[in-house]
Enzyme design. Structure first.
Site, mmCIF file in Angstrom:
data_model
loop_
_atom_site.group_PDB
_atom_site.id
_atom_site.type_symbol
_atom_site.label_atom_id
_atom_site.label_comp_id
_atom_site.label_asym_id
_atom_site.label_seq_id
_atom_site.Cartn_x
_atom_site.Cartn_y
_atom_site.Cartn_z
ATOM 1 N N TYR A 135 0.862 -1.183 0.000
ATOM 2 C CA TYR A 135 0.000 0.000 0.000
ATOM 3 C C TYR A 135 0.896 1.229 0.000
ATOM 4 C CZ TYR A 135 -3.721 3.203 1.715
ATOM 5 O OH TYR A 135 -4.612 4.231 1.876
ATOM 6 N N LYS A 163 -1.134 -1.319 -4.235
ATOM 7 C CA LYS A 163 -2.220 -0.337 -4.242
ATOM 8 C C LYS A 163 -1.531 1.010 -4.378
ATOM 9 C CE LYS A 163 -6.144 1.418 -1.524
ATOM 10 N NZ LYS A 163 -5.783 2.828 -1.246
#
Length: 292
Positions: A135, A163
């Site tokens: 992330y 992400k």
């Protein structure tokens, strides 16, 4: 539609800051039954995760898995500045709850070196049989990963993608070009169309809790080669996002869900509760952009 759309899942809180289980289940069902998203990203920024105790995080992961079952893809964000907590959460969601994919925010605040960051990710996945999605959200963490940094992280076969919540489209293009087999899920809703043009595999975002239909239509238009329609939808989406941001991001999304009949609850302190003016504005946003 080959590209997947995930809602970054909100958590419904009671006025006293405890988890509203009924409301959280309603948000999950709304995303599955009304929004028809492909998956849910659980425990991220939108879920107000970084203000929660470990036991509360576990309870939210449990509620979501119990409610969603195997209806959609579930990604559990277990990252924490406390590596032991991240490992504990990874073990819990994978071994106790059956999540197949985890994610972890880059460790933040202390200006960790890249070798420390790599150690963090390798440790999180070491003892669990699950794939991990990095992330990357440098605007909030202050941690920017380079192309070579990603290459070193991806040497671990359990780390399958990122992400990517970042406005650096040059890096995004380089990532897609260099790692065609890694999963790239784009996390900046207002820039979905340019990300689609660079070949992302899908998107994860907070506004998809209320705006999934437009996002799916935009992806469909893009994949059909109708760029003007896709651009028109992105313009509409960005009008909506501008209005939401001007009224308070998480409070307003929750208020919009309330207007849709979902018990979205409150944000967690120190985020403030919505004022009467915010509620009025949110209802105006709903009427203008989202009411059928």
């Amino acid at each position: 539609m080959t590209k997947k759309l995930y809602s970054a899942l909100l958590t419904s809180f009671n006025a006293d800051g405890t988890v509203n289980e009924k409301g959280t289940r309603e948000i999950v069902r709304h995303n599955i039954d009304v929004n028809h998203v492909d998956g849910l990203y659980v425990g991220g920024s939108t879920g107000e995760n970084f203000m929660l105790q470990t036991a509360t995080k576990k309870r939210i992961f449990e509620i979501v898995k119990d409610e969603a079952g195997d209806d959609v893809d579930l990604i559990a964000q277990v990252g924490s500045i406390d590596l032991q907590e991240a490992k504990e959460l990874a073990n819990y969601v994978v071994n106790d709850l059956g999540y197949k994919t985890i994610s972890a925010v880059t460790p933040f605040y202390y200006n960790f070196s890249f070798p420390e960051i790599k150690y963090y990710y390798d440790e999180i996945v070491k003892d669990v049989n699950a794939n991990l999605i990095v992330y990357s959200i440098p605007a909030l963490t202050g941690v920017s990963l380079s192309l070579d940094n990603f290459a070193k992280l991806f040497e671990n076969p359990k780390i399958i993608g990122v992400k990517y919540t970042n406005a650096d489209f040059f890096l995004l293009e380089r990532l897609r070009n260099r790692f065609p087999d890694k999963k790239i899920l784009f996390g900046t809703d207002e820039m979905l169309l340019p990300a689609l043009s660079l070949g992302v595999d899908g998107a994860i975002g907070s506004t998809y809790n209320v705006n999934a239909a437009r996002a799916k239509a935009e992806i469909e238009a893009f994949e059909a080669g109708n760029m003007q329609k896709a651009l028109d939808i992105q313009h509409e989406t960005n009008d909506l996002i501008s209005a939401i941001l001007g009224n308070g991001l998480y409070q307003t999304i929750k208020l919009l869900l309330q207007d849709m009949g979902v018990e979205a609850g409150y944000t967690k302190e120190p985020m403030h509760k919505p004022t009467p003016e915010m509620k009025t504005t949110a209802s105006e946003i709903y009427a203008k952009f989202l009411k059928n």
